[in-house]
Design an enzyme around this catalytic site. Structure first.
Site, PDB file in Angstrom:
ATOM      1  N   LYS A 126      46.713   0.919 102.876  1.00  0.00           N
ATOM      2  CA  LYS A 126      45.941  -0.280 103.224  1.00  0.00           C
ATOM      3  C   LYS A 126      44.486   0.077 103.576  1.00  0.00           C
ATOM      4  O   LYS A 126      44.173   1.248 103.850  1.00  0.00           O
ATOM      5  CB  LYS A 126      46.617  -1.006 104.389  1.00  0.00           C
ATOM      6  CG  LYS A 126      48.003  -1.571 104.025  1.00  0.00           C
ATOM      7  CD  LYS A 126      48.581  -2.375 105.192  1.00  0.00           C
ATOM      8  CE  LYS A 126      49.943  -2.936 104.859  1.00  0.00           C
ATOM      9  NZ  LYS A 126      50.494  -3.743 105.976  1.00  0.00           N
ATOM     10  N   TYR A 136      51.259 -11.631  99.612  1.00  0.00           N
ATOM     11  CA  TYR A 136      51.927 -11.872 100.893  1.00  0.00           C
ATOM     12  C   TYR A 136      52.411 -13.322 101.032  1.00  0.00           C
ATOM     13  O   TYR A 136      52.611 -13.800 102.152  1.00  0.00           O
ATOM     14  CB  TYR A 136      50.987 -11.510 102.047  1.00  0.00           C
ATOM     15  CG  TYR A 136      50.944 -10.020 102.331  1.00  0.00           C
ATOM     16  CD1 TYR A 136      52.083  -9.345 102.762  1.00  0.00           C
ATOM     17  CD2 TYR A 136      49.779  -9.279 102.188  1.00  0.00           C
ATOM     18  CE1 TYR A 136      52.060  -7.985 103.038  1.00  0.00           C
ATOM     19  CE2 TYR A 136      49.747  -7.912 102.456  1.00  0.00           C
ATOM     20  CZ  TYR A 136      50.892  -7.283 102.883  1.00  0.00           C
ATOM     21  OH  TYR A 136      50.875  -5.930 103.160  1.00  0.00           O
ATOM     22  N   PHE A 189      50.080 -14.913 111.601  1.00  0.00           N
ATOM     23  CA  PHE A 189      49.219 -13.773 111.279  1.00  0.00           C
ATOM     24  C   PHE A 189      48.779 -13.750 109.814  1.00  0.00           C
ATOM     25  O   PHE A 189      48.103 -12.815 109.380  1.00  0.00           O
ATOM     26  CB  PHE A 189      49.915 -12.446 111.627  1.00  0.00           C
ATOM     27  CG  PHE A 189      51.241 -12.216 110.920  1.00  0.00           C
ATOM     28  CD1 PHE A 189      51.276 -11.737 109.620  1.00  0.00           C
ATOM     29  CD2 PHE A 189      52.438 -12.467 111.577  1.00  0.00           C
ATOM     30  CE1 PHE A 189      52.481 -11.523 108.968  1.00  0.00           C
ATOM     31  CE2 PHE A 189      53.655 -12.251 110.935  1.00  0.00           C
ATOM     32  CZ  PHE A 189      53.671 -11.774 109.623  1.00  0.00           C
ATOM     33  N   ARG A 194      60.831   3.289 103.431  1.00  0.00           N
ATOM     34  CA  ARG A 194      60.821   2.549 104.692  1.00  0.00           C
ATOM     35  C   ARG A 194      61.011   3.515 105.864  1.00  0.00           C
ATOM     36  O   ARG A 194      60.372   3.382 106.912  1.00  0.00           O
ATOM     37  CB  ARG A 194      61.934   1.480 104.719  1.00  0.00           C
ATOM     38  CG  ARG A 194      61.809   0.353 103.710  1.00  0.00           C
ATOM     39  CD  ARG A 194      60.607  -0.529 103.849  1.00  0.00           C
ATOM     40  NE  ARG A 194      60.414  -1.102 105.164  1.00  0.00           N
ATOM     41  CZ  ARG A 194      59.534  -2.074 105.418  1.00  0.00           C
ATOM     42  NH1 ARG A 194      58.785  -2.590 104.447  1.00  0.00           N
ATOM     43  NH2 ARG A 194      59.373  -2.523 106.629  1.00  0.00           N
ATOM     44  N   THR A 242      57.001  -1.594 111.637  1.00  0.00           N
ATOM     45  CA  THR A 242      55.769  -2.352 111.366  1.00  0.00           C
ATOM     46  C   THR A 242      54.704  -2.085 112.423  1.00  0.00           C
ATOM     47  O   THR A 242      53.530  -1.888 112.103  1.00  0.00           O
ATOM     48  CB  THR A 242      56.096  -3.874 111.327  1.00  0.00           C
ATOM     49  OG1 THR A 242      57.150  -4.087 110.384  1.00  0.00           O
ATOM     50  CG2 THR A 242      54.882  -4.689 110.937  1.00  0.00           C
ATOM     51  N   ARG A 282      53.195   5.504 109.908  1.00  0.00           N
ATOM     52  CA  ARG A 282      52.534   4.552 110.809  1.00  0.00           C
ATOM     53  C   ARG A 282      52.300   5.148 112.189  1.00  0.00           C
ATOM     54  O   ARG A 282      51.268   4.883 112.817  1.00  0.00           O
ATOM     55  CB  ARG A 282      53.343   3.256 110.869  1.00  0.00           C
ATOM     56  CG  ARG A 282      53.102   2.402 109.614  1.00  0.00           C
ATOM     57  CD  ARG A 282      54.057   1.274 109.495  1.00  0.00           C
ATOM     58  NE  ARG A 282      53.641   0.305 108.472  1.00  0.00           N
ATOM     59  CZ  ARG A 282      54.433  -0.648 107.987  1.00  0.00           C
ATOM     60  NH1 ARG A 282      55.667  -0.774 108.441  1.00  0.00           N
ATOM     61  NH2 ARG A 282      53.998  -1.480 107.062  1.00  0.00           N
ATOM     62  N   ASN A 340      48.167  -1.439 109.870  1.00  0.00           N
ATOM     63  CA  ASN A 340      49.239  -0.446 110.015  1.00  0.00           C
ATOM     64  C   ASN A 340      49.369   0.510 108.827  1.00  0.00           C
ATOM     65  O   ASN A 340      50.441   1.015 108.540  1.00  0.00           O
ATOM     66  CB  ASN A 340      50.566  -1.149 110.344  1.00  0.00           C
ATOM     67  CG  ASN A 340      51.019  -2.089 109.241  1.00  0.00           C
ATOM     68  OD1 ASN A 340      50.339  -2.243 108.243  1.00  0.00           O
ATOM     69  ND2 ASN A 340      52.178  -2.698 109.432  1.00  0.00           N
ATOM     70  N   HIS A 342      51.892  -0.192 103.209  1.00  0.00           N
ATOM     71  CA  HIS A 342      52.920  -1.173 102.832  1.00  0.00           C
ATOM     72  C   HIS A 342      54.059  -0.437 102.133  1.00  0.00           C
ATOM     73  O   HIS A 342      53.831   0.571 101.466  1.00  0.00           O
ATOM     74  CB  HIS A 342      52.318  -2.204 101.869  1.00  0.00           C
ATOM     75  CG  HIS A 342      53.355  -3.055 101.192  1.00  0.00           C
ATOM     76  ND1 HIS A 342      53.906  -4.164 101.790  1.00  0.00           N
ATOM     77  CD2 HIS A 342      53.967  -2.939  99.981  1.00  0.00           C
ATOM     78  CE1 HIS A 342      54.802  -4.701 100.965  1.00  0.00           C
ATOM     79  NE2 HIS A 342      54.862  -3.967  99.862  1.00  0.00           N
ATOM     80  N   GLU A 387      56.673  -6.131  92.832  1.00  0.00           N
ATOM     81  CA  GLU A 387      55.383  -5.653  93.347  1.00  0.00           C
ATOM     82  C   GLU A 387      54.757  -4.619  92.410  1.00  0.00           C
ATOM     83  O   GLU A 387      53.536  -4.576  92.253  1.00  0.00           O
ATOM     84  CB  GLU A 387      55.582  -5.087  94.765  1.00  0.00           C
ATOM     85  CG  GLU A 387      55.939  -6.198  95.763  1.00  0.00           C
ATOM     86  CD  GLU A 387      56.299  -5.677  97.159  1.00  0.00           C
ATOM     87  OE1 GLU A 387      56.282  -4.440  97.378  1.00  0.00           O
ATOM     88  OE2 GLU A 387      56.602  -6.517  98.022  1.00  0.00           O
TER      89      GLU A 387
END
Ligand code: GDP
Length: 139
Positions: A11, A51, A59, A87, A93, A104, A114, A117, A128
């Site tokens: 990100k 998203y 948010f 993950r 998150t 993270r 964070n 993704h 995606e």
């Protein structure tokens, strides 16, 4: 059977503060091969579409603003049990809740900024990957 591909995005917070390289190294150490990657600045329309599942959440608007605030790096990754493995490698998150040694915990600033993704299912991983890459990039 679990699929062997997933989609990550480094990100803007991480990519634009020199953390892209360390995160790529982290993912390689976790056993991922790189199938396709690009560096791009998302448009507002792209971030909103990506998203869309969160569009009713409080948010959502700040998340879209954050995601278009600078360049990011979408990557298709490959390894056994890719979705679950990624993950686990990225952590919760909210970095405050992420396990030690996760991407993270190491590199994220906050629950919104964070760093990374990761697709949450094989179905979303495929959707995606197709969002960012042409079929010919994914062979
Ligand atoms: P992920 O799968 O761990 O990325 O989390 P989600 O799919 O639930 O949320 C998507 C993204 O929205 C997260 O990675 C964060 O960047 C952001 N986000 C999620 N929850 C919150 C929240 O409660 N507050 C803020 N500011 N951002 C959030």
């Amino acid at each position: 059977m679990a699929g062997n591909r997933t989609l990550t995005i480094i990100k803007p917070d991480a990519f634009n503060s020199g953390k892209g390289g360390p995160i790529i190294a982290h993912l390689e150490k976790a056993g991922f091969k790189f199938v396709a990657a690009r560096v791009m600045r998302l448009t507002e329309a792209q971030a909103t579409a990506f998203y869309a599942v969160h569009r009713e959440r409080p948010f959502f608007a700040p998340l879209v603003r954050f995601m278009i605030s600078g360049k990011c790096m979408p990557i298709v990754l490959e390894r056994a049990d890719a979705v679950a493995a990624l993950r686990k490698a990225i952590g919760a998150t909210d970095p405050a809740e992420a396990e030690a040694g996760t991407v993270r915990k190491l590199y994220a600033e906050s629950k919104e900024r964070n760093a990374i993704h990761a697709s949450d299912s094989d179905e979303n991983a495929e959707r995606e990957a197709n969002f960012f890459f042409a079929e010919a990039d994914l062979v």
